[in-house]
Design a protein around this motif. Structure first.
Motif, PDB file in Angstrom:
ATOM      1  N   GLY A  15       0.793  -1.215   0.000  1.00  8.80           N
ATOM      2  CA  GLY A  15       0.000   0.000   0.000  1.00  8.80           C
ATOM      3  C   GLY A  15       0.828   1.268   0.000  1.00  8.80           C
ATOM      4  O   GLY A  15       0.296   2.364  -0.210  1.00  8.80           O
ATOM      5  N   SER A  17       4.401   3.673  -1.096  1.00  4.32           N
ATOM      6  CA  SER A  17       4.897   4.273  -2.330  1.00  4.32           C
ATOM      7  C   SER A  17       6.412   4.366  -2.324  1.00  4.32           C
ATOM      8  O   SER A  17       7.035   4.455  -1.262  1.00  4.32           O
ATOM      9  CB  SER A  17       4.328   5.686  -2.505  1.00  4.32           C
ATOM     10  N   ARG A  67      -1.389   2.676 -11.096  1.00  5.32           N
ATOM     11  CA  ARG A  67      -0.592   2.676  -9.855  1.00  5.32           C
ATOM     12  C   ARG A  67       0.767   3.317 -10.052  1.00  5.32           C
ATOM     13  O   ARG A  67       1.280   3.974  -9.156  1.00  5.32           O
ATOM     14  CB  ARG A  67      -0.403   1.247  -9.347  1.00  5.32           C
ATOM     15  N   ASN A  84       2.892   3.758  -6.641  1.00 11.14           N
ATOM     16  CA  ASN A  84       1.922   3.885  -5.556  1.00 11.14           C
ATOM     17  C   ASN A  84       1.157   2.568  -5.395  1.00 11.14           C
ATOM     18  O   ASN A  84       1.173   1.716  -6.280  1.00 11.14           O
ATOM     19  CB  ASN A  84       0.950   5.023  -5.850  1.00 11.14           C
ATOM     20  N   SER A  85       0.484   2.442  -4.274  1.00  6.03           N
ATOM     21  CA  SER A  85      -0.323   1.245  -3.991  1.00  6.03           C
ATOM     22  C   SER A  85       0.466  -0.024  -4.255  1.00  6.03           C
ATOM     23  O   SER A  85      -0.022  -0.949  -4.918  1.00  6.03           O
ATOM     24  CB  SER A  85      -1.609   1.275  -4.832  1.00  6.03           C
ATOM     25  N   LYS A  87       2.234  -3.582  -4.109  1.00  3.04           N
ATOM     26  CA  LYS A  87       1.782  -4.901  -3.690  1.00  3.04           C
ATOM     27  C   LYS A  87       3.000  -5.806  -3.500  1.00  3.04           C
ATOM     28  O   LYS A  87       4.048  -5.579  -4.129  1.00  3.04           O
ATOM     29  CB  LYS A  87       0.885  -5.505  -4.768  1.00  3.04           C
TER      30      LYS A  87
END
Length: 124
Positions: A15, A17, A67, A84-85, A87
């Motif tokens: 979640g 960055s 993302r 970003n975001s 995983k």
């Protein structure tokens, strides 16, 4: 001779960055498309994103659309990848590469210079 140096990798929680940078030295940076690829152990290097010589056109792998954002600053001979975001499956060594052309695609064989890579680790 062209040298590409990546930076900005590290460990981040899911979640979170990171922003990767790729600074080029040598021949004129602004004439060429640039790209980001990534690789995990035992797998082939895979395409992440590419940007044309001026920064006006970009292309992304499906798994990063929405993302990640690729950008460049030709005055600084630097390319960026804002991630970003993140995983856990984004964990990989990320490589920047310079294309032989002003605009390029997803094939690694279109790129003639590569950086040494920077590790990105996303914990769950």
């Amino acid at each position: 001779q062209v040298q590409l140096v990546e930076s900005g990798g590290g460990l981040v929680q899911a979640g979170g960055s990171l922003r990767l940078s790729c600074t080029a030295s040598g021949r004129t940076f602004s004439n060429y498309a640039m790209g980001w690829f990534r690789q995990t152990p035992g797998k082939e290097r895979e395409f992440v994103a590419t940007i044309n010589w001026s920064g006006s056109r970009t292309r992304y792998a499906e798994f990063v659309k929405g993302r990640f954002t690729i950008s460049r600053d030709n005055a600084k001979s630097t390319m960026y990848l804002q991630m970003n975001s993140l995983k856990p499956e984004d964990t990989a060594v990320y490589y920047c590469a310079r294309s032989e052309f002003g605009i390029s695609g997803a094939g690694p064989n279109e790129y003639d210079y590569w950086g040494q890579g920077t590790q990105v680790t996303v914990s769950s």
